[in-house]
Design a protein around this motif. Structure first.
Motif, PDB file in Angstrom:
ATOM      1  N   ASN A 239       5.188   0.121  -0.237  1.00 56.02           N
ATOM      2  CA  ASN A 239       5.010   1.574  -0.159  1.00 56.02           C
ATOM      3  C   ASN A 239       5.521   2.306  -1.390  1.00 56.02           C
ATOM      4  O   ASN A 239       4.918   3.278  -1.833  1.00 56.02           O
ATOM      5  CB  ASN A 239       5.719   2.129   1.081  1.00 56.02           C
ATOM      6  CG  ASN A 239       4.975   1.778   2.348  1.00 56.02           C
ATOM      7  OD1 ASN A 239       3.764   1.888   2.417  1.00 56.02           O
ATOM      8  ND2 ASN A 239       5.707   1.330   3.351  1.00 56.02           N
TER       9      ASN A 239
ATOM     10  N   GLU B 283       2.272  -1.129  -5.582  1.00 52.20           N
ATOM     11  CA  GLU B 283       2.260  -0.012  -4.643  1.00 52.20           C
ATOM     12  C   GLU B 283       0.863   0.131  -4.054  1.00 52.20           C
ATOM     13  O   GLU B 283      -0.136   0.043  -4.768  1.00 52.20           O
ATOM     14  CB  GLU B 283       2.666   1.274  -5.360  1.00 52.20           C
ATOM     15  CG  GLU B 283       3.128   2.359  -4.432  1.00 52.20           C
ATOM     16  CD  GLU B 283       3.842   3.472  -5.179  1.00 52.20           C
ATOM     17  OE1 GLU B 283       3.370   4.613  -5.061  1.00 52.20           O
ATOM     18  OE2 GLU B 283       4.850   3.192  -5.857  1.00 52.20           O
TER      19      GLU B 283
ATOM     20  N   LYS C  82      -1.394   0.420   0.129  1.00 47.78           N
ATOM     21  CA  LYS C  82      -1.348   0.438   1.592  1.00 47.78           C
ATOM     22  C   LYS C  82      -0.834  -0.909   2.097  1.00 47.78           C
ATOM     23  O   LYS C  82      -1.421  -1.952   1.823  1.00 47.78           O
ATOM     24  CB  LYS C  82      -2.731   0.717   2.156  1.00 47.78           C
ATOM     25  CG  LYS C  82      -2.764   0.763   3.661  1.00 47.78           C
ATOM     26  CD  LYS C  82      -4.155   1.123   4.154  1.00 47.78           C
ATOM     27  CE  LYS C  82      -4.281   0.903   5.619  1.00 47.78           C
ATOM     28  NZ  LYS C  82      -3.866   1.902   6.485  1.00 47.78           N
TER      29      LYS C  82
ATOM     30  N   ASP D 207       9.219  -3.044   3.578  1.00 43.58           N
ATOM     31  CA  ASP D 207       7.965  -2.538   4.123  1.00 43.58           C
ATOM     32  C   ASP D 207       7.424  -3.372   5.275  1.00 43.58           C
ATOM     33  O   ASP D 207       6.312  -3.156   5.736  1.00 43.58           O
ATOM     34  CB  ASP D 207       6.918  -2.446   3.003  1.00 43.58           C
ATOM     35  CG  ASP D 207       7.344  -1.471   1.925  1.00 43.58           C
ATOM     36  OD1 ASP D 207       7.528  -0.288   2.250  1.00 43.58           O
ATOM     37  OD2 ASP D 207       7.517  -1.892   0.769  1.00 43.58           O
TER      38      ASP D 207
END
Length: 114
Positions: A13, A53, A55, A102
């Protein structure tokens, strides 16, 4: 056809936050910064771990890291406030699982001496 696994690619993220976590918590050495993704060296092999970085999605793929000192590695991660699973045994391997910031899943294994 293939000579090696080049890298394991993981979406995170926040790249800067993840960079700090992978360097400080997992003690990985960053060897490349493209500005969009970071590459870390893992141990003595040639394969690398790349974070970028983007989804973060649940995955059935789990990078498995090897440790010569499984219990010590688990305790070190616990000291760094990482949620880790219990050490389990599966035939000739002992292992435990953990997740990064994450929720990306990892496993750490060690071979059981014969």
């Amino acid at each position: 056809m293939f000579s090696k696994i080049d890298t394991v690619h993981i979406q995170v993220n926040d790249l800067k936050k993840a960079q700090h976590w992978y360097e400080e918590v997992l003690e990985l050495e960053q060897i490349f910064d493209s500005g969009k993704y970071l590459v870390f060296k893992i141990g003595v092999g040639e394969s690398t771990l790349t974070i970028q970085e983007g989804k973060v999605r649940p995955s059935s793929i789990t990078p498995i890291l090897f440790s010569d000192a499984l219990e010590e590695t688990r305790l070190k991660l616990l000291e760094k406030v990482v949620e880790v699973g219990e050490i389990e045994e599966d035939e000739d391997v002992t292992y435990f699982k953990f997740r990064d910031l994450d929720g990306n899943g990892f496993e750490v294994c060690q071979y059981i001496p014969l």
